[in-house]
Design a protein around this motif. Structure first.
Motif, PDB file in Angstrom:
ATOM      1  N   LEU A 167       0.850  -1.187   0.000  1.00 52.03           N
ATOM      2  CA  LEU A 167       0.000   0.000   0.000  1.00 52.03           C
ATOM      3  C   LEU A 167       0.884   1.235   0.000  1.00 52.03           C
ATOM      4  O   LEU A 167       1.914   1.260   0.687  1.00 52.03           O
ATOM      5  CB  LEU A 167      -0.920   0.034   1.222  1.00 52.03           C
ATOM      6  CG  LEU A 167      -2.051  -0.987   1.201  1.00 52.03           C
ATOM      7  CD1 LEU A 167      -1.657  -2.219   1.970  1.00 52.03           C
ATOM      8  CD2 LEU A 167      -3.312  -0.393   1.752  1.00 52.03           C
ATOM      9  N   LEU A 168       0.469   2.243  -0.761  1.00 52.93           N
ATOM     10  CA  LEU A 168       1.172   3.523  -0.796  1.00 52.93           C
ATOM     11  C   LEU A 168       0.374   4.546  -0.017  1.00 52.93           C
ATOM     12  O   LEU A 168      -0.860   4.586  -0.094  1.00 52.93           O
ATOM     13  CB  LEU A 168       1.369   3.985  -2.249  1.00 52.93           C
ATOM     14  CG  LEU A 168       2.158   3.037  -3.156  1.00 52.93           C
ATOM     15  CD1 LEU A 168       2.292   3.647  -4.555  1.00 52.93           C
ATOM     16  CD2 LEU A 168       3.520   2.696  -2.576  1.00 52.93           C
ATOM     17  N   GLY A 169       1.081   5.394   0.720  1.00 59.57           N
ATOM     18  CA  GLY A 169       0.447   6.381   1.589  1.00 59.57           C
ATOM     19  C   GLY A 169      -0.302   7.467   0.844  1.00 59.57           C
ATOM     20  O   GLY A 169      -0.139   7.636  -0.368  1.00 59.57           O
ATOM     21  N   PRO A 170      -1.114   8.235   1.570  1.00 65.17           N
ATOM     22  CA  PRO A 170      -1.981   9.253   0.963  1.00 65.17           C
ATOM     23  C   PRO A 170      -1.257  10.305   0.137  1.00 65.17           C
ATOM     24  O   PRO A 170      -1.812  10.806  -0.834  1.00 65.17           O
ATOM     25  CB  PRO A 170      -2.670   9.903   2.168  1.00 65.17           C
ATOM     26  CG  PRO A 170      -2.472   8.978   3.302  1.00 65.17           C
ATOM     27  CD  PRO A 170      -1.279   8.140   3.000  1.00 65.17           C
ATOM     28  N   GLY A 171      -0.022  10.629   0.479  1.00 66.14           N
ATOM     29  CA  GLY A 171       0.713  11.649  -0.257  1.00 66.14           C
ATOM     30  C   GLY A 171       1.754  11.096  -1.209  1.00 66.14           C
ATOM     31  O   GLY A 171       2.542  11.851  -1.778  1.00 66.14           O
ATOM     32  N   HIS A 172       1.780   9.790  -1.396  1.00 67.02           N
ATOM     33  CA  HIS A 172       2.807   9.158  -2.231  1.00 67.02           C
ATOM     34  C   HIS A 172       2.582   9.519  -3.694  1.00 67.02           C
ATOM     35  O   HIS A 172       1.489   9.334  -4.227  1.00 67.02           O
ATOM     36  CB  HIS A 172       2.774   7.643  -2.057  1.00 67.02           C
ATOM     37  CG  HIS A 172       4.006   6.964  -2.537  1.00 67.02           C
ATOM     38  ND1 HIS A 172       4.387   6.933  -3.862  1.00 67.02           N
ATOM     39  CD2 HIS A 172       4.958   6.281  -1.855  1.00 67.02           C
ATOM     40  CE1 HIS A 172       5.500   6.264  -3.981  1.00 67.02           C
ATOM     41  NE2 HIS A 172       5.882   5.850  -2.771  1.00 67.02           N
ATOM     42  N   PRO A 173       3.615  10.025  -4.374  1.00 63.58           N
ATOM     43  CA  PRO A 173       3.450  10.433  -5.772  1.00 63.58           C
ATOM     44  C   PRO A 173       3.170   9.275  -6.729  1.00 63.58           C
ATOM     45  O   PRO A 173       2.664   9.500  -7.831  1.00 63.58           O
ATOM     46  CB  PRO A 173       4.777  11.114  -6.122  1.00 63.58           C
ATOM     47  CG  PRO A 173       5.733  10.691  -5.071  1.00 63.58           C
ATOM     48  CD  PRO A 173       4.939  10.334  -3.856  1.00 63.58           C
ATOM     49  N   GLY A 174       3.417   8.028  -6.337  1.00 58.93           N
ATOM     50  CA  GLY A 174       3.163   6.889  -7.208  1.00 58.93           C
ATOM     51  C   GLY A 174       1.752   6.345  -7.123  1.00 58.93           C
ATOM     52  O   GLY A 174       1.378   5.439  -7.863  1.00 58.93           O
ATOM     53  N   ARG A 175       0.933   6.902  -6.251  1.00 56.53           N
ATOM     54  CA  ARG A 175      -0.426   6.390  -6.050  1.00 56.53           C
ATOM     55  C   ARG A 175      -1.262   6.324  -7.321  1.00 56.53           C
ATOM     56  O   ARG A 175      -1.994   5.380  -7.534  1.00 56.53           O
ATOM     57  CB  ARG A 175      -1.185   7.252  -5.034  1.00 56.53           C
ATOM     58  CG  ARG A 175      -0.825   7.014  -3.642  1.00 56.53           C
ATOM     59  CD  ARG A 175      -1.423   8.079  -2.735  1.00 56.53           C
ATOM     60  NE  ARG A 175      -2.749   8.493  -3.097  1.00 56.53           N
ATOM     61  CZ  ARG A 175      -3.856   8.131  -2.470  1.00 56.53           C
ATOM     62  NH1 ARG A 175      -3.787   7.309  -1.442  1.00 56.53           N
ATOM     63  NH2 ARG A 175      -5.030   8.576  -2.841  1.00 56.53           N
ATOM     64  N   GLY A 176      -1.134   7.327  -8.164  1.00 54.01           N
ATOM     65  CA  GLY A 176      -1.947   7.370  -9.362  1.00 54.01           C
ATOM     66  C   GLY A 176      -1.674   6.219 -10.313  1.00 54.01           C
ATOM     67  O   GLY A 176      -2.553   5.779 -11.063  1.00 54.01           O
ATOM     68  N   ASP A 177      -0.467   5.683 -10.265  1.00 49.76           N
ATOM     69  CA  ASP A 177      -0.090   4.572 -11.134  1.00 49.76           C
ATOM     70  C   ASP A 177      -0.279   3.230 -10.466  1.00 49.76           C
ATOM     71  O   ASP A 177      -0.079   2.197 -11.088  1.00 49.76           O
ATOM     72  CB  ASP A 177       1.390   4.700 -11.520  1.00 49.76           C
ATOM     73  CG  ASP A 177       1.674   5.969 -12.298  1.00 49.76           C
ATOM     74  OD1 ASP A 177       0.792   6.420 -13.045  1.00 49.76           O
ATOM     75  OD2 ASP A 177       2.778   6.505 -12.127  1.00 49.76           O
ATOM     76  N   ALA A 178      -0.659   3.210  -9.190  1.00 45.23           N
ATOM     77  CA  ALA A 178      -0.622   1.976  -8.407  1.00 45.23           C
ATOM     78  C   ALA A 178      -1.981   1.468  -7.973  1.00 45.23           C
ATOM     79  O   ALA A 178      -2.052   0.451  -7.321  1.00 45.23           O
ATOM     80  CB  ALA A 178       0.246   2.220  -7.169  1.00 45.23           C
ATOM     81  N   TRP A 179      -3.034   2.118  -8.262  1.00 48.31           N
ATOM     82  CA  TRP A 179      -4.343   1.767  -7.721  1.00 48.31           C
ATOM     83  C   TRP A 179      -4.753   0.360  -8.109  1.00 48.31           C
ATOM     84  O   TRP A 179      -4.629  -0.039  -9.245  1.00 48.31           O
ATOM     85  CB  TRP A 179      -5.406   2.739  -8.223  1.00 48.31           C
ATOM     86  CG  TRP A 179      -5.243   4.104  -7.675  1.00 48.31           C
ATOM     87  CD1 TRP A 179      -4.155   4.910  -7.817  1.00 48.31           C
ATOM     88  CD2 TRP A 179      -6.168   4.836  -6.900  1.00 48.31           C
ATOM     89  NE1 TRP A 179      -4.369   6.096  -7.187  1.00 48.31           N
ATOM     90  CE2 TRP A 179      -5.595   6.085  -6.623  1.00 48.31           C
ATOM     91  CE3 TRP A 179      -7.436   4.569  -6.425  1.00 48.31           C
ATOM     92  CZ2 TRP A 179      -6.243   7.049  -5.884  1.00 48.31           C
ATOM     93  CZ3 TRP A 179      -8.080   5.545  -5.698  1.00 48.31           C
ATOM     94  CH2 TRP A 179      -7.489   6.757  -5.416  1.00 48.31           C
ATOM     95  N   ALA A 180      -5.227  -0.348  -7.131  1.00 43.73           N
ATOM     96  CA  ALA A 180      -5.759  -1.689  -7.381  1.00 43.73           C
ATOM     97  C   ALA A 180      -7.269  -1.581  -7.517  1.00 43.73           C
ATOM     98  O   ALA A 180      -7.881  -0.681  -6.955  1.00 43.73           O
ATOM     99  CB  ALA A 180      -5.394  -2.605  -6.222  1.00 43.73           C
ATOM    100  N   PRO A 181      -7.871  -2.499  -8.259  1.00 48.86           N
ATOM    101  CA  PRO A 181      -9.343  -2.467  -8.409  1.00 48.86           C
ATOM    102  C   PRO A 181     -10.069  -2.637  -7.098  1.00 48.86           C
ATOM    103  O   PRO A 181      -9.570  -3.159  -6.164  1.00 48.86           O
ATOM    104  CB  PRO A 181      -9.624  -3.625  -9.356  1.00 48.86           C
ATOM    105  CG  PRO A 181      -8.367  -4.399  -9.488  1.00 48.86           C
ATOM    106  CD  PRO A 181      -7.254  -3.594  -8.916  1.00 48.86           C
TER     107      PRO A 181
END
Length: 189
Positions: free
Chosen positions: A175-189
């Motif tokens: 899991l990536l934290g709320p402010g992690h810049p990679g979140r947009g590329d990492a979302w799971a369904p």
């Protein structure tokens, strides 16, 4: 009396050691971990070594002088480790995403709340305390998809699952934290 979450310096950890051991034993004895409570003593020994890691931070929740939860985090090395579950994480993410998302980021290593204190906001407070100074918002953690209550906490507080499943029997997920810049590329369904 409400629990107070406090950040703890490594030198202060011995003051809370007995409470941390107790919470660890009770929090990880049940599903999905099923750890032998004796493992809490092993964790306490490891915690003393972990406190020496770069970027180490810890927080405890205390109510009426009793530890009701704790969390620890540290900076993931630039050369991604291969021990414990790290090799499986690197296999799931691949070398580029591992380096970009995890190396140099703040890694939440442990978060545990005493079973009788669940639902009081302690987990969210501990998580915020240990990740508040994550470099550039880059923080991550690893848990099991079988830890449903923990996943609900993380997702409720803005953490997002990485779509790549981690191989192995433990059914781990990054899991990536709320402010992690990679979140947009990492979302799971």
């Amino acid at each position: 009396m409400a629990a107070e979450v406090r950040t703890v310096e490594p030198g202060e950890l011995p003051r809370y050691a007995e409470g941390v051991r107790d919470v660890y034993a009770r929090a990880f004895a049940g599903p999905p971990w099923h750890e032998d409570p004796a493992q809490a003593a092993v964790y306490a020994e490891r915690l003393a070594r972990d406190a020496l890691r770069p970027g180490f931070t810890a927080a405890v929740s205390v109510s009426a002088g009793t530890v009701s939860g704790f969390a620890t985090a540290w900076t993931t090395p630039e050369v991604f480790p291969a021990d414990r579950s790290y090799g499986q994480v690197a296999e799931a993410l691949g070398p580029e995403r591992t380096r970009a998302w995890l190396c140099g980021a703040l890694e939440v290593n442990e978060l545990a709340v005493a079973p009788e204190a669940h639902g009081a906001g302690i987990g969210a407070g501990l998580l915020e305390a240990v990740t508040a100074r994550a470099p550039g918002g880059r923080c991550w953690l690893l848990t099991s998809v079988r830890a449903e209550a923990a996943l609900r906490l993380y997702e409720r507080t803005g953490w997002r699952r990485v779509a790549a499943p981690v191989p192995g029997k433990a059914a781990l997920v990054v899991l990536l934290g709320p402010g992690h810049p990679g979140r947009g590329d990492a979302w799971a369904p």
